[in-house]
Design a protein around this motif. Sequence first.
Motif, mmCIF file in Angstrom:
data_model
loop_
_atom_site.group_PDB
_atom_site.id
_atom_site.type_symbol
_atom_site.label_atom_id
_atom_site.label_comp_id
_atom_site.label_asym_id
_atom_site.label_seq_id
_atom_site.Cartn_x
_atom_site.Cartn_y
_atom_site.Cartn_z
ATOM 1 N N ASN A 170 0.676 -1.294 0.017
ATOM 2 C CA ASN A 170 0.047 -0.008 -0.135
ATOM 3 C C ASN A 170 1.054 1.315 -0.044
ATOM 4 N N TYR B 138 0.567 4.516 2.507
ATOM 5 C CA TYR B 138 1.361 4.353 3.753
ATOM 6 C C TYR B 138 2.904 4.400 3.673
ATOM 7 N N ASN C 244 4.018 8.062 3.195
ATOM 8 C CA ASN C 244 3.562 8.964 4.169
ATOM 9 C C ASN C 244 4.712 8.661 5.476
ATOM 10 N N LYS C 245 4.801 7.429 5.608
ATOM 11 C CA LYS C 245 5.482 6.733 6.799
ATOM 12 C C LYS C 245 7.142 7.558 6.566
#
Length: 430
Positions: free
Chosen positions: A210, A213, A216-217
Amino acid sequence: MTKVDVLLGLQWGDEGKGKIVDVLTPKYDVIARFQGGPNAGHTLEFNGIKHVLRTIPSGIFHTDKVNVIGNGVLIEPKIFRQEVEALREKNVDPTQNLYISKKAHLILPTHRLMDAANEQAKGNAKIGSTLKGIGPAYTDKIARTGLRVGDILEFDFKERFMMQKYQHVQTAKMLGFDVENFRLEGLTLDEYEAAWFEALETLKSFKLINSEYFINKCLKEDKKVLAEGAQGSMLDIDFGSYPFVTSSNTVTAGVCSGLGVAPTNIGRVMGITKAYCTRVGAGPFPTELFDETGRTLCEQGHEFGSVTGRPRRCGWIDLPALRYVCMLNGVSDLFVTKPDVMNNFDEVSMCTHYEIDGQQTDEIPFEFNAVEIKPVLKNFAGWKQGLAGISDYSALPQRLKDYISAIEEETGVKVCAVSTSPDRKDVLFK
Ligand code: GDP
Ligand code: IMO
Ligand code: MG
């Protein structure tokens, strides 16, 4: 928390994105493609190696960096497999440092059939598509009938594939297309389909994630992410020279939807323009040159499509178009590529305005395709000097620097670097 920097093409594609991304990669941790698919051809040159990437981000030769194919990208498994094999031939194994979004949509063999059928049906109005199935695959995405990378792991994948295939074949037949005699890379549709399914195994050997995620992490962990555009802003589905465009948002907004990045998390936006202008395929091109100068640009610039081999149409740099896309993208820094192609020119020109029906304007008209546009040109004395061996911006010929300053004045955006050859080593930062 860091922000995603963006690098994208400001013209009709082939501005030199691949080269510049490769050069910028050492400054980043992650390189991510956010839209387009194998219609792209991004060329990298270094140590005598020349390599063209299609779907895989241009950071891939830096094996310590992570590369991501985002949800906004289209993947054609068989082309992707060829891309992976071509990298392995150059001793690069991308399985460890290339992650693929499960939400990226797949290009089916029959999407390519549909591309051919649609183009044939358009006759003289054809777009000049690369015929990689881009339009039909994005159509299915929007129609909510598309198949995604994550679906290949599901039990009913083959069934859904067959349903899609059936619909595509029916539509192509309705368009009067000769489906029986259609060939893809010399293969019948059934033969190609078998190879396509085999290629899914290559896709399965990658980390399917994904990616929203993941990206953004990375930002939270202060890692540096560079988003790599494909095509160019003038081919954007909303703002380009519609209908002579590609089927995705090639502008900065595409980064938000194509990677799952909030608009507040976009950092610098680096736009690339050639020192002149090219276009491959049909559609308006106000500054196109049909004379000896145009042919010289094509020859000196080796302006032949990296995907299709078609000669690219060539002309002067188009400032109304450039101002338009600087506005749409929020360009903070400009890269100018290929001025070396004009080294022997006595005079170089730039189009500062359009003249339509005797009126000067610098706005791209809605009727871009239909009206006659006369480019208003500003001429500059050529620099008449080779650029090979120049490694410092300040050492560039003054006349070239004047030409670059004029681009800055006309667009209101600063040029941060100039590229003077296809090679990785020739980027002169200001
Ligand atoms: P992309 O699609 O934007 O990555 O660009 P392409 O790779 O399709 O086309 C750009 C072409 O110009 C490639 O053949 C590059 O090797 C070449 N190129 C890039 N920068 C320069 C430059 O500054 N000078 C010259 N002469 N060629 C360049
Ligand atoms: P890169 O990333 C130049 C053009 C095609 C055609 C139109 C639609 O290498 O800069 P499509 O295959 O998307 O249906 O074609 O867009 N086109 C490009 N032109 N560079 C590209 O990519 C292009 N990708 C698509 O020639 O006119
Ligand atoms: Mg290209």
